[in-house]
Design an enzyme around this catalytic site. Structure first.
Site, PDB file in Angstrom:
ATOM      1  N   SER A 141       0.837  -1.195   0.000  1.00 10.40           N
ATOM      2  CA  SER A 141       0.000   0.000   0.000  1.00 10.40           C
ATOM      3  C   SER A 141       0.870   1.242   0.000  1.00 10.40           C
ATOM      4  CB  SER A 141      -0.903   0.012   1.237  1.00 10.40           C
ATOM      5  OG  SER A 141      -1.569   1.261   1.380  1.00 10.40           O
ATOM      6  N   TYR A 154      -0.930   0.136  10.369  1.00 10.01           N
ATOM      7  CA  TYR A 154      -1.106  -0.468   9.044  1.00 10.01           C
ATOM      8  C   TYR A 154      -0.004  -0.007   8.096  1.00 10.01           C
ATOM      9  CZ  TYR A 154      -3.344  -1.286   4.472  1.00 10.01           C
ATOM     10  OH  TYR A 154      -3.625  -1.669   3.177  1.00 10.01           O
ATOM     11  N   LYS A 158       2.866  -2.299   6.304  1.00 12.44           N
ATOM     12  CA  LYS A 158       3.040  -2.375   4.852  1.00 12.44           C
ATOM     13  C   LYS A 158       4.454  -1.978   4.434  1.00 12.44           C
ATOM     14  CE  LYS A 158      -1.041  -3.791   3.517  1.00 12.44           C
ATOM     15  NZ  LYS A 158      -1.219  -5.116   2.880  1.00 12.44           N
TER      16      LYS A 158
END
Length: 262
Positions: A141, A154, A158
């Protein structure tokens, strides 16, 4: 000469392949001729299918290492091979750092970094013994390459996933290729939770240089390419599939009016 991406006879596993981006990836592999196994904790509302063929669903909690190892051994036993693993499962709610405990943020890291590591290790045990090796794809991402307020854990996971893939590509070569597909914003059935109604989706899409959000099928096409022999010399790479990225905010904030060249 036409460019053909034919995966007929190959077997692919897509984690979290029952909806959204994962389902788009699974359909792309089905359209390319591959046999597809999708896994998630809960079954899909409807079979994931394309061109008259459906993916096989198997329940799996990726945070359970023994279950993950058993799952991949079963796939290899039932299909006789494993050609590609797509580590797609993941995600996070919007939560500022000081609105949750470190333990809760750690669970986000577990799902988005540790779980793909667990699945990759189990898949590697199958692929390393195959004459043709295999391919592992991480679904990354843009949150891992820029500040991610509200999704900090998050984004950190990533970022780690991309680095993990590069190391795997070195350690597991030449038998197994490992690459990352770095996503921007994608239009899925859950997009409204992040971007609002149709007007919100359009407004967010307008911030992307290509003028819209990606479709899951477009992510799937990129994955099929990286899994195919057309990418046989591509390993340790990060493919940006983000529509051109984000327009720098200072361009809209600046008061200088730059004249255009004739």
């Amino acid at each position: 000469m036409s460019l053909t991406l034919d995966l007929t006879g190959q077997v692919a596993v897509v984690t979290g392949g029952t909806r959204g981006v994962g389902a788009g990836i699974a359909r792309a592999f089905l359209q390319a001729g591959a046999e597809v196994v999708v896994c998630a904790r809960r079954p899909p509302d409807a079979p994931v299918a394309a061109d008259g063929r459906a993916a096989r669903f198997r329940p799996l909690d990726l945070r359970d290492p023994p279950a993950v190892r058993e799952f991949f051994a079963r796939v290899a036993a039932e299909h006789g091979r494993l050609d590609c693993l797509v580590n797609n499962a993941g995600g996070t709610p919007y939560r500022l750092l000081d609105e949750a405990s470190a333990e809760r943020h750690a669970r986000v890291v577990e799902l988005n970094l540790t779980a793909p590591l667990t699945a990759s290790l189990a898949a590697y045990e199958v692929m390393r013994g195959q004459r043709h090796g295999g391919s592992v794809l991480m679904i990354g991402s843009v949150s891992g390459t820029r500040p991610s307020p509200g999704t900090a854990a998050y984004g950190a996971a990533k970022a780690g996933l991309d680095n993990l893939a590069r190391t795997m590509a070195v350690e597991w070569a030449p038998a197994v290729r490992v690459n990352t597909v770095v996503l921007g914003m994608v239009r899925t059935e859950l997009a409204a939770l992040h971007y609002g109604d149709a007007a919100g989706l359009a407004a967010v899409g307008a911030t992307v240089p290509l003028g819209r959000l990606a479709e899951p099928a477009e992510i799937g096409d990129a994955c099929v390419f990286l899994a195919s022999d057309r990418a046989r010399y591509v390993s340790g790479a990060s493919l940006l599939v983000h529509g051109g990225g984000e327009r720098p905010a200072f361009l809209d904030a600046a008061t200088v009016n730059h004249p255009k060249e004739p």
